[in-house]
Design a protein around this motif. Structure first.
Motif, PDB file in Angstrom:
ATOM      1  N   LEU A 143      28.104  11.588  15.428  1.00 36.35           N
ATOM      2  CA  LEU A 143      26.499  11.945  14.953  1.00 36.35           C
ATOM      3  C   LEU A 143      26.372  12.907  14.071  1.00 36.35           C
ATOM      4  O   LEU A 143      25.565  12.823  13.180  1.00 36.35           O
ATOM      5  N   GLU A 144      26.883  14.122  14.297  1.00 42.29           N
ATOM      6  CA  GLU A 144      26.592  15.283  13.593  1.00 42.29           C
ATOM      7  C   GLU A 144      27.029  15.115  12.103  1.00 42.29           C
ATOM      8  O   GLU A 144      26.451  15.474  11.133  1.00 42.29           O
ATOM      9  N   SER A 145      28.268  14.457  11.922  1.00 43.57           N
ATOM     10  CA  SER A 145      28.875  14.351  10.587  1.00 43.57           C
ATOM     11  C   SER A 145      28.438  13.098   9.816  1.00 43.57           C
ATOM     12  O   SER A 145      28.436  13.208   8.670  1.00 43.57           O
ATOM     13  N   GLY A 146      27.422  12.353  10.532  1.00 44.96           N
ATOM     14  CA  GLY A 146      26.931  11.342   9.725  1.00 44.96           C
ATOM     15  C   GLY A 146      27.669   9.826   9.810  1.00 44.96           C
ATOM     16  O   GLY A 146      27.222   8.925   9.338  1.00 44.96           O
ATOM     17  N   VAL A 147      28.780  10.084  10.350  1.00 40.70           N
ATOM     18  CA  VAL A 147      29.671   8.724  10.573  1.00 40.70           C
ATOM     19  C   VAL A 147      28.887   7.766  11.393  1.00 40.70           C
ATOM     20  O   VAL A 147      28.861   6.559  11.009  1.00 40.70           O
ATOM     21  N   LEU A 149      29.408  12.716  19.833  1.00 35.25           N
ATOM     22  CA  LEU A 149      28.575  13.821  19.138  1.00 35.25           C
ATOM     23  C   LEU A 149      29.054  14.382  17.643  1.00 35.25           C
ATOM     24  O   LEU A 149      28.140  14.396  17.152  1.00 35.25           O
ATOM     25  N   GLU A 150      30.238  14.385  17.593  1.00 33.67           N
ATOM     26  CA  GLU A 150      30.804  14.595  16.347  1.00 33.67           C
ATOM     27  C   GLU A 150      30.623  13.680  15.334  1.00 33.67           C
ATOM     28  O   GLU A 150      30.351  14.303  14.176  1.00 33.67           O
ATOM     29  N   ASP A 194      33.582   8.686  24.834  1.00 36.72           N
ATOM     30  CA  ASP A 194      34.295  10.049  24.548  1.00 36.72           C
ATOM     31  C   ASP A 194      32.855  10.757  24.144  1.00 36.72           C
ATOM     32  O   ASP A 194      32.956  10.592  22.849  1.00 36.72           O
ATOM     33  N   GLU A 195      32.190  11.762  24.949  1.00 38.54           N
ATOM     34  CA  GLU A 195      30.955  12.056  24.580  1.00 38.54           C
ATOM     35  C   GLU A 195      31.236  13.216  23.371  1.00 38.54           C
ATOM     36  O   GLU A 195      30.244  13.136  22.549  1.00 38.54           O
TER      37      GLU A 195
END
Length: 107
Positions: free
Chosen positions: A70-74, A67-68, A62-63
């Motif tokens: 990746l952005e959050s650092g998880v 992306l979320e 689920d792109e």
């Protein structure tokens, strides 16, 4: 599953396997059952900073959730043999390149 036990392999449900892993590689064909397999519900259980490698088709993920993550650092880093479907050219202004955590791999 019995063969796995004979070999000493522990078989786990996908969410539990994901929650225990420091690095995950995905190698699966695109089928109706695997489209969106790695989505927000599975990404929510990942260890913070996990390395995620996609050797499968992009439709497995689920792109937006990816992306979320990746952005959050998880997701510490994501490497892939394919570009995201929504950004096939991966322009520098896209969220994908802005994360600095997406590392495209040549095929």
């Amino acid at each position: 599953e019995s063969r796995a036990r004979e070999l000493g392999i522990e078989v786990l449900p996908l969410p539990e396997l994901l929650s225990r892993s420091d690095a995950i590689t995905v190698h699966t064909p695109s089928t109706p059952e695997t489209i969106g397999l790695i989505g927000a519900h599975n990404l929510a259980v990942l260890k913070r900073g996990v390395l995620l490698v996609n050797a499968a088709r992009g439709v497995i993920f689920d792109e937006q959730a990816l992306l979320e993550g990746l952005e959050s650092g998880v997701i510490g880093a994501w490497r892939s043999t394919s570009t995201p479907r929504s950004h096939p050219q991966a322009p520098s202004s896209s969220g994908w390149c802005a994360t600095r955590r997406w590392l495209p791999l040549p095929i």
